[in-house]
Design an enzyme around this catalytic site. Structure first.
Site, PDB file in Angstrom:
ATOM      1  CE  LYS A  86      -5.254  33.137  51.364  1.00 39.09           C
ATOM      2  NZ  LYS A  86      -5.728  31.986  52.159  1.00 39.09           N
ATOM      3  NE  ARG A 108      -1.739  31.706  53.674  1.00 42.68           N
ATOM      4  CZ  ARG A 108      -1.404  32.973  53.473  1.00 42.68           C
ATOM      5  NH1 ARG A 108      -0.276  33.258  52.846  1.00 42.68           N
ATOM      6  NH2 ARG A 108      -2.199  33.940  53.873  1.00 42.68           N
ATOM      7  N   GLY A 144     -11.925  33.251  55.353  1.00 43.03           N
ATOM      8  CA  GLY A 144     -12.265  32.281  56.387  1.00 43.03           C
ATOM      9  C   GLY A 144     -13.164  31.148  55.918  1.00 43.03           C
ATOM     10  CG  MET A 170     -12.687  27.172  51.129  1.00 42.77           C
ATOM     11  SD  MET A 170     -12.291  26.939  49.428  1.00 42.77           S
ATOM     12  CE  MET A 170     -11.306  28.337  49.131  1.00 42.77           C
ATOM     13  NE  ARG A 193      -8.707  39.618  52.013  1.00 39.78           N
ATOM     14  CZ  ARG A 193      -8.814  38.551  52.785  1.00 39.78           C
ATOM     15  NH1 ARG A 193      -8.658  37.360  52.278  1.00 39.78           N
ATOM     16  NH2 ARG A 193      -9.099  38.667  54.054  1.00 39.78           N
ATOM     17  CG  HIS A 210     -16.023  35.079  60.952  1.00 40.75           C
ATOM     18  ND1 HIS A 210     -17.385  35.002  61.106  1.00 40.75           N
ATOM     19  CD2 HIS A 210     -15.746  34.518  59.753  1.00 40.75           C
ATOM     20  CE1 HIS A 210     -17.904  34.382  60.062  1.00 40.75           C
ATOM     21  NE2 HIS A 210     -16.927  34.081  59.223  1.00 40.75           N
ATOM     22  NE  ARG A 247     -46.917  49.155  40.187  1.00 37.23           N
ATOM     23  CZ  ARG A 247     -45.787  49.679  40.680  1.00 37.23           C
ATOM     24  NH1 ARG A 247     -45.831  50.811  41.384  1.00 37.23           N
ATOM     25  NH2 ARG A 247     -44.642  49.096  40.475  1.00 37.23           N
ATOM     26  CB  SER A 292     -43.713  51.438  29.147  1.00 35.33           C
ATOM     27  OG  SER A 292     -43.135  51.057  30.375  1.00 35.33           O
ATOM     28  CB  CYS A 308     -42.461  50.515  33.946  1.00 34.59           C
ATOM     29  SG  CYS A 308     -43.832  49.586  33.262  1.00 34.59           S
ATOM     30  CE1 TYR A 350     -39.500  54.577  31.104  1.00 31.65           C
ATOM     31  CE2 TYR A 350     -39.504  55.645  28.952  1.00 31.65           C
ATOM     32  CZ  TYR A 350     -40.169  54.929  29.952  1.00 31.65           C
ATOM     33  OH  TYR A 350     -41.473  54.575  29.792  1.00 31.65           O
TER      34      TYR A 350
HETATM   35  P1  ADP Z   1      -7.634  32.979  55.273  1.00 28.68           P
HETATM   36  O1  ADP Z   1      -7.856  32.873  53.812  1.00 28.68           O
HETATM   37  O2  ADP Z   1      -8.695  32.365  56.100  1.00 28.68           O
HETATM   38  O3  ADP Z   1      -7.242  34.354  55.686  1.00 28.68           O
HETATM   39  P2  ADP Z   1      -4.854  32.292  55.338  1.00 28.68           P
HETATM   40  O4  ADP Z   1      -4.355  31.240  54.432  1.00 28.68           O
HETATM   41  O5  ADP Z   1      -4.620  33.686  54.927  1.00 28.68           O
HETATM   42  O6  ADP Z   1      -6.377  32.023  55.608  1.00 28.68           O
HETATM   43  O7  ADP Z   1      -4.158  31.985  56.717  1.00 28.68           O
HETATM   44  C1  ADP Z   1      -4.685  32.106  57.985  1.00 28.68           C
HETATM   45  C2  ADP Z   1      -3.708  32.816  58.897  1.00 28.68           C
HETATM   46  O8  ADP Z   1      -2.460  32.140  58.946  1.00 28.68           O
HETATM   47  C3  ADP Z   1      -3.418  34.227  58.455  1.00 28.68           C
HETATM   48  O9  ADP Z   1      -3.378  35.035  59.574  1.00 28.68           O
HETATM   49  C4  ADP Z   1      -2.072  34.124  57.831  1.00 28.68           C
HETATM   50  O10 ADP Z   1      -1.387  35.328  57.893  1.00 28.68           O
HETATM   51  C5  ADP Z   1      -1.410  33.028  58.654  1.00 28.68           C
HETATM   52  N1  ADP Z   1      -0.400  32.353  57.852  1.00 28.68           N
HETATM   53  C6  ADP Z   1      -0.578  31.715  56.689  1.00 28.68           C
HETATM   54  N2  ADP Z   1       0.573  31.253  56.185  1.00 28.68           N
HETATM   55  C7  ADP Z   1       1.534  31.608  57.061  1.00 28.68           C
HETATM   56  C8  ADP Z   1       2.957  31.440  57.076  1.00 28.68           C
HETATM   57  N3  ADP Z   1       3.570  30.836  56.086  1.00 28.68           N
HETATM   58  N4  ADP Z   1       3.627  31.929  58.116  1.00 28.68           N
HETATM   59  C9  ADP Z   1       2.963  32.561  59.125  1.00 28.68           C
HETATM   60  N5  ADP Z   1       1.651  32.758  59.159  1.00 28.68           N
HETATM   61  C10 ADP Z   1       0.924  32.291  58.139  1.00 28.68           C
HETATM   62 MG    MG Z   2      -5.826  35.393  54.967  1.00 26.46          MG
END
Ligand code: ADP
Ligand code: MG
Ligand code: MG
Length: 908
Positions: free
Chosen positions: A29, A100, A109, A111, A373, A491, A597, A799, A866, A886
């Site tokens: 991220k 974050r 989701g 952490m 990502r 999710h 076999r 083999s 094998c 192979y």
């Molecule tokens: P995850 O890895 O679970 O996606 P994120 O860190 O991306 O968690 O954040 C969860 C949500 O919060 C996402 O929808 C993200 O866009 C939103 N978010 C994170 N940081 C900000 C920010 N600085 N301003 C507005 N929304 C945010």
């Molecule tokens: Mg995110």
């Protein structure tokens, strides 16, 4: 000399320290936030605390870590303040932050993230005045307390049947007010929520919610580092092979607000379809909402593009008029923003040359990007995206081949519903086609119970209101997932696609009652244990079980497979025991049969009677008499195999398992056998007792059988060569290879080779014609590998029987290892199950040595493998490097092995 290590990296308009190539240090991220800044894309400014800080945190604890990074964090906050022109902790016009997590590999989701940090009882008033929007200020504050209370202060539901305690308070207030949606609550209501939340925290935790912004910030940073070790993160790492040692980074970033009113929104989008791979920008958003609202499935999200919106409406049975007025697309609602988003999306996809999964927020008409990502996708999407990007000239052939994870091809080889059975099935509900596939199973409502059911051999469909990261393990064992709430980016949908698991999400007609363990659709109740079926490609839910049928190679998948042949050096053969298996293997592109076999055919129909008769015989004459009955049967089987393989090599292994495996061990079946063969029951019982072994895998099996009973080897040789002559007479090419199992000494091999050569000479003399065949051996005992050079002076091919070789080298009984291997892997004594992925350091050394010794004695020695390992990507790469000719694997793994072999060659 004192060197101070840098732990904090800025990103923003005026300065960006990191970049996409720094994922190890900044997490995915953080690295990509920096990269977006470099590309001139609008990103709220902030800083990333590196994964190395997480390692320090784990090693030396929070206080030491805090001292180490305090000054840098303060500078980071000052940087964000300057960029945004606001101050953190200024009650009149506060700068708010998000904290974050973000590891090296994406763990969606898994952490925790905290939004709106910096608000307190004074700042909320400042924010209200400054934004001239009281509702917004209190909404942000109540969200902050809710997230912080949960993530940092640990206020969670008390039991699995209980809802989130904060949500219970919200629901109670909504009910009192007689409203349905969060957006129906006004500023006064939200203020009330804040009071109730704080009271809840005081009552349950015995302390107050922290009012000091810096105290809040440090608490959040520590919590993110701690979340690296929480249960669900650990489960996710286990399932996805992510090392514990990597650690997570922490991103601290200025907040932007999607909940500032009707000109604000938040959403997620994909540059291509993550389910099918179609090259179509798609995504979902919610007006006047913040962050997690879209994925949490709280309201029905709207579609980003018009075409996506129309497709959604069709599936959700929403009329065009209804759609346009209640669920318009972003393209219709905010055309300028949509155009900008499309531009960012294209820029990012072209830059990263892969499908992007992006998060965005619109604050009063300004678009901000919050994450990008490489998107998770189904196996089918992986193949289609790779092949289309190749056609579009975005990536080259090698990159296209590298883009597809071999294991994920498994999903394309999975069965689909049999169209006839499907036509007769009764649909009971419809949701969104969140992750394709066909699934049939029994309803279970809790993830942990799904695990137990599956342990007891049941097939289950996990049915939930919506899923959460706690449900991961249950989701991974279920055949399919059905949720009542949530969109295509919920999710459940995202995780299911990542797992390649069938999922139908947001089936609004489904009402789940977790306490009663039932779901109601219309006026019908379905209980735990009832059978249902899901079609993840259409979103349909059916009553009962539906039959499935096999998939085939075609389209992009076929083209990808054809491409593997251009790059790979290894041939891929299949382990096939019957003409039917051989046909499947050919369909998937097998270049021969690496292992037949023979004994597997012994169990079919009444053949087993002749086998048992042979085993019961008191002497050679009796055995020969029984073998005469088996000869035509085996010959017929081999003819079928040769015909099916059209001149490709076919290796037939002589009888291998201990004879007791062919006799019944329970009284009832022994009586049945006595009747069928007209022999006394006592005789059968005696023979079973005689054949009993303490350690059958090291007992009377493999070539040891042929040495005790050469007449078995004679019969099998005769069957192979007569079949070869017969099929050749039909005008087909035939390449037969006869393989002696479990050889440990040259004399052992020679004893069997002598029988085979003698029998061949006899067959050829009788027929007045001959045919070339190869005669070789398995290398599957450590001694065989050690003396491979001497064996190669005699044998024409090797083999590796990697299953036996693993079991004997490690001294692990494959059938008993289940009792201790999981502990071994958990404690990293072995990193992988050595029966799945070859143990390169030990068993691999024997393989390398035997290859080298074998070829030194016979340069043109044909060498393959094998065992199960022949279909395991990491093992295939190893066999490629070891110089094998192979690998042979089960028919359904042939495409996986082909791709693995191509990738191994490209990586050379
Ligand atoms: P995850 O890895 O679970 O996606 P994120 O860190 O991306 O968690 O954040 C969860 C949500 O919060 C996402 O929808 C993200 O866009 C939103 N978010 C994170 N940081 C900000 C920010 N600085 N301003 C507005 N929304 C945010
Ligand atoms: Mg995110
Ligand atoms: Mg073996």
């Amino acid at each position: 000399m004192v060197t101070t290590q840098k732990y904090v990296y800025f990103f923003g308009n005026s300065r960006t320290d990191g970049g996409a190539d720094m994922k190890n240090l900044l997490g995915g991220k953080g690295a990509n936030l920096a990269e977006m800044c470099r590309l001139g894309i609008a990103v709220p400014p902030g800083f990333t605390i590196s994964t190395e800080a997480c390692t320090r945190f784990t090693e030396s604890g929070r206080d030491a870590l805090t001292e180490l990074i305090r000054a840098e964090v303060q500078q980071g906050v000052a940087f964000a303040e300057k960029e945004m022109g606001k101050q953190f902790g200024n009650a009149a016009d506060p700068l708010l932050l998000s904290v974050r997590s973000g590891a090296r590999a994406s763990m969606p989701g898994m952490m925790d993230t905290i939004l709106n940090l910096g608000l307190n009882d004074e700042a909320v008033l400042g924010l209200a005045t400054k934004s001239n929007n009281e509702r917004f200020a209190w909404d942000s504050y109540r969200r902050f307390i809710q997230m912080y209370g949960d993530v940092v202060m640990g206020l969670k539901p008390l039991s699995k049947e209980e809802h989130d305690p904060f949500e219970i308070i919200i629901d109670a207030l909504k009910e009192k007010k007689g409203v349905r949606l969060d957006t129906d609550l006004d500023a006064q209501d939200l203020k009330e929520l804040v009071h109730r939340f704080k009271a809840l925290i005081r009552a349950r935790l015995g302390c107050d919610f922290p009012n000091d912004p810096w105290e809040q910030l440090w608490g959040a940073i520590w919590a993110v580092f701690e979340s690296w070790n929480n249960d669900r993160a650990q489960v996710y790492r286990e399932l996805n092979d992510i090392p514990q040692s990597w650690g997570t980074a922490v991103n601290v970033q200025a907040m932007v607000f999607g909940n500032l009113g009707d000109h604000s929104a938040t959403g997620v989008a994909f540059s291509r379809d993550a389910g099918t791979g179609e090259d179509l920008f798609n995504g979902e958003f919610l007006v006047n909402a913040q962050g997690e609202d879209v994925v949490a499935g709280i309201r029905t999200p709207q579609q980003v593009s018009l075409i996506g919106s129309r497709r959604w409406a069709e599936l959700a049975l929403v009329s065009e008029a209804d759609r346009a007025s209640h669920f318009p697309s972003l393209e219709e609602l905010m055309p300028d923003i949509y155009a900008q988003l499309l531009h960012f999306e294209t820029t990012l996809e072209n830059h990263f040359k892969d499908m992007q999964d992006i998060e965005f927020t619109i604050q009063e008409g300004k678009l901000w990007m919050l994450q990008t990502r490489n998107g998770k996708r189904t196996g089918a999407a992986m193949v289609r995206i790779a092949m289309e990007m190749l056609k579009q000239g975005m990536i080259d052939e090698k990159a296209a081949l590298q883009r597809v994870a071999p294991d994920r091809l498994d999903e394309l080889l999975h069965p689909i519903f049999d169209p006839k059975a499907l036509a007769a099935a009764q649909p009971i509900a419809r949701g969104l086609p969140a992750s394709p596939g066909a699934a049939t199973g029994q309803i279970v409502f809790f993830a942990d119970e799904a695990e137990n059911w599956v342990k007891n051999g049941k097939a289950v469909i996990l049915v939930r209101q919506e899923t959460s990261p706690e449900d991961l393990r249950g989701m991974s064992v279920a055949k399919g997932i059905l949720t009542a709430r949530g969109g295509m980016t919920s999710h459940a949908a995202v995780v299911a696609r990542g797992m390649g698991k069938c999922c139908v999400s947001g089936a609004g007609a489904v009402h789940v009652d977790m306490k009663a363990r039932s779901m109601r659709i219309g006026s019908t109740d379905y209980a735990e244990g009832d059978w249902i079926s899901l079609n993840g490609s259409t979103g349909e839910v059916y009553l009962g079980k539906i039959a499935t049928k096999d998939a085939e190679l075609s389209g992009d998948f076929g083209a990808l497979m054809a491409l593997t042949d251009k790059y790979k050096r290894l041939d891929i053969r299949a382990n096939a025991d019957s003409p039917e298996d051989a046909k499947v293997a050919r369909g998937f592109g097998a270049a021969g049969i690496g292992l037949c076999r023979t004994e597997h055919m012994f169990f079919e129909g009444d053949r087993i009677l002749a086998v048992r008769e042979m085993i019961l015989a008191d002497n050679e004459a009796g055995r020969r008499q029984a073998l005469t009955k088996l000869l035509p049967i085996q010959r017929g089987d081999f003819e079928g195999l040769f015909r099916e393989m059209h001149g490709l090599p076919v290796i037939i292994r002589l009888l291998d398992p201990p004879l007791h495996e062919f006799l019944p061990h329970d009284d009832a079946n022994q009586r049945l056998m006595a009747n069928e063969l007209r022999v006394p029951l006592a005789k059968i019982k005696l023979r079973v007792e005689e054949l009993h072994e303490f350690n059958p895998m090291m007992g009377h099996r493999g070539c040891r059988l042929g040495i005790s009973y050469p007449e078995i080897t004679e019969m099998q040789t005769r069957a192979v060569l007569e079949a070869a002559l017969n099929v050749r007479a039909e005008g087909s090419h035939v390449k037969a290879e006869i393989m002696v199992p479990l050889v440990g000494t040259v004399r052992e091999y020679n004893a069997q080779a002598e029988v085979i050569r003698r029998t061949a000479a006899a067959v050829f003399a009788e027929r007045g014609e001959s045919i070339d065949y190869l005669l070789g051996t398995m290398i599957e005992t450590p001694r065989g590998a050690l003396i491979a050079d001497s064996i190669a002076t005699q044998a024409e091919f090797f083999s590796f029987g990697s299953n036996d070789l693993t079991q004997m080298t490690l001294g692990f009984s494959r059938d008993d290892a289940g009792k201790f291997l999981p502990d071994y892997i958990k404690r990293s004594i072995y990193e992988h199950d050595p029966f799945q992925t070859i143990d390169q350091k030990g068993v691999g050394l024997l393989v390398q040595m035997a290859v080298q010794k074998g070829r030194s004695a016979r340069p043109d020695l044909e060498i393959g493998v094998c065992g199960e390992h022949g279909g395991d990507p990491a093992s295939v790469a190893f066999f490629h490097r070891a110089g094998l000719d192979y690998v042979s694997c089960s028919p359904y793994r042939v495409p996986i092995a082909r791709l693995s072999a191509a990738q191994a060659a490209i990586n050379d």
